[in-house]
Each structure stands twice: as structure tokens, then as C-alpha cells.
Design a protein around this motif. Sequence first.
Motif, mmCIF file in Angstrom:
data_model
loop_
_atom_site.group_PDB
_atom_site.id
_atom_site.type_symbol
_atom_site.label_atom_id
_atom_site.label_comp_id
_atom_site.label_asym_id
_atom_site.label_seq_id
_atom_site.Cartn_x
_atom_site.Cartn_y
_atom_site.Cartn_z
ATOM 1 N N ALA A 1 2.744 1.571 -3.414
ATOM 2 C CA ALA A 1 1.859 2.063 -4.475
ATOM 3 C C ALA A 1 1.569 3.548 -4.300
ATOM 4 C CB ALA A 1 0.558 1.266 -4.481
ATOM 5 N N THR A 2 1.373 3.985 -3.059
ATOM 6 C CA THR A 2 1.087 5.395 -2.793
ATOM 7 C C THR A 2 2.272 6.270 -3.164
ATOM 8 O OG1 THR A 2 -0.411 4.801 -0.976
ATOM 9 C CG2 THR A 2 0.398 7.058 -1.033
ATOM 10 N N THR B 1 -6.304 3.345 -2.371
ATOM 11 C CA THR B 1 -5.519 2.130 -2.635
ATOM 12 C C THR B 1 -6.275 0.815 -2.442
ATOM 13 O OG1 THR B 1 -4.580 2.272 -0.386
ATOM 14 C CG2 THR B 1 -3.273 3.189 -2.191
ATOM 15 N N LEU C 1 -6.635 -1.451 -5.383
ATOM 16 C CA LEU C 1 -5.555 -2.305 -5.879
ATOM 17 C C LEU C 1 -5.937 -3.780 -5.849
ATOM 18 C CD1 LEU C 1 -2.487 -0.632 -4.103
ATOM 19 C CD2 LEU C 1 -3.241 -0.293 -6.453
ATOM 20 N N THR D 1 0.832 -1.210 0.000
ATOM 21 C CA THR D 1 0.000 0.000 0.000
ATOM 22 C C THR D 1 0.864 1.256 0.000
ATOM 23 O OG1 THR D 1 -1.861 -1.088 1.113
ATOM 24 C CG2 THR D 1 -1.694 1.307 1.335
ATOM 25 N N ASP E 1 -2.811 -5.839 -1.359
ATOM 26 C CA ASP E 1 -2.546 -4.681 -0.513
ATOM 27 C C ASP E 1 -3.074 -4.925 0.891
ATOM 28 O OD1 ASP E 1 -5.262 -4.602 -1.295
ATOM 29 O OD2 ASP E 1 -5.349 -2.464 -0.780
ATOM 30 N N SER F 1 2.890 6.201 -7.050
ATOM 31 C CA SER F 1 1.813 6.931 -7.723
ATOM 32 C C SER F 1 1.930 8.429 -7.466
ATOM 33 C CB SER F 1 0.453 6.425 -7.248
ATOM 34 O OG SER F 1 0.283 5.058 -7.545
#
Length: 225
Positions: free
Chosen positions: A25-26, A160, A163, A22, A170, A29
Motif C-alpha cells: 500500500a505504501t 497505513t 487501512l 502495508t 495490514d 500510494s
Amino acid sequence: MADFVTEFSRSLPSIADGVRVTVQATVLSAAVALVVAFFFGFLARSPRLLVRGSTRITVEFFRGTSLYVQLFWLFFALPVLGFRLEPMACAVVAFGLNFGAYGSEVVRGALNAVPRAQWEAAVALGMSPWQRMRRVILPQAWVQMIPPFGNLLIQMLKATPLLSLITIADLTFEMDQVRSLTGNTAQAYLAVLVIYYALAAALNSLMKAVESAAKSRLGQGPGGA
């Protein structure tokens, strides 16, 4: 409750992996969204009508369509057209474009908010356009961008859970496994709530520190004076 605590404890390594995914990805991104935001934010101020118009159409497209649909389109439709991205790459691109489109309005608004006298003074000093932007305009605009960027970052974190819809394990996915094994929905989602709140609080503190540092470089106090 005891069954949930036992299973939660046993699943801590998997949950930790979910938190890592998580956060990863944050962060990725957010990096893409920042680039997209500045790219379109600067283009939106172009003196050329064609550039401004095409930029506006692109930004409104990504702002006006669902992130859910964008994510699914990249994951399921692109392979039909002959392009295949890994799930995490799909997520980073979708989140980056969607939130970057929102961020571009932040950039455009902050640049427009810098007093005209500052632009004129930089020109009077004989600075090149790049020097004006880097030394005079952008430092002032950046301070105004940080709070809304912080809000977008938290919104990105809260998005998220999408995902898991494209096979990424995640935090929400891992905790849902615990919920399925124990049947304790309330406890599982309370745990998710607490973890997301902790992550959001950490991001909020980070952005406040960034804002304080930016204000200090401009000689502003904590109150923005």
C-alpha cells in the motif's frame, strides 16, 4: 508474556502478510502521490491565472480535509453514487491524492528555488521548454525535493493503520488479532512499534541513497557542496 510469544510465533505468517500489505500500500500510494505531486506542482506554476487558481483550490481541498474522511468517502460514499473500488484501490487513491497534494507544494517550491540565472542560461542556449526542464531545471530541483519527499513517505507509512478501517488486513490489523487472543496489549503494540520503526528506517536509508545518487549526478559532495 510466554503466551504472547507463543501466539506471536504462531501468527508470524499472518503478520508477514500484514507487513507485505502495508509495504504494498505504501509503495503503490507513493507512486500515485509522486505523479499527483508533479502534475499539480507544474500546474501551480502556470502563467494562466485560471489554471493556477483551480490548482490551488484542488490542492488546498486535499490538504485541508482529513485523510480519514477521504478514505471513508471513497469506500462508502462512492458505491452510493454507482462507483465501486476495491479496498486497496480506495486506499491507494486516497493516500495518493492526499499526500500528492502535500508533495505538489514540495515540487513547486523546489522549482522556484532554482536560481533564475539557470533558467535564463538554458534559454540563452536555445533549449526548448522541455529540454530546459529535463536537462537543467529538474535535476537541480529534484535534489531539493528528495528530503521532504522522504518525510512524506514516512508519514504515509505511519498512516497505513487506517487501512484496517476499510477491511484491509495490514500489519496493525494482524497484530491486533494477536492482542485480542492474548490480552497482552503492551507487548503487541510494542511489537508493532518496532516493526514500523524498522520499515521507516529502511525507507529513510533508501531515500538517503536516492539523494546521494542525485547529488553525485550534479557533481555535489555528501555535504551538498
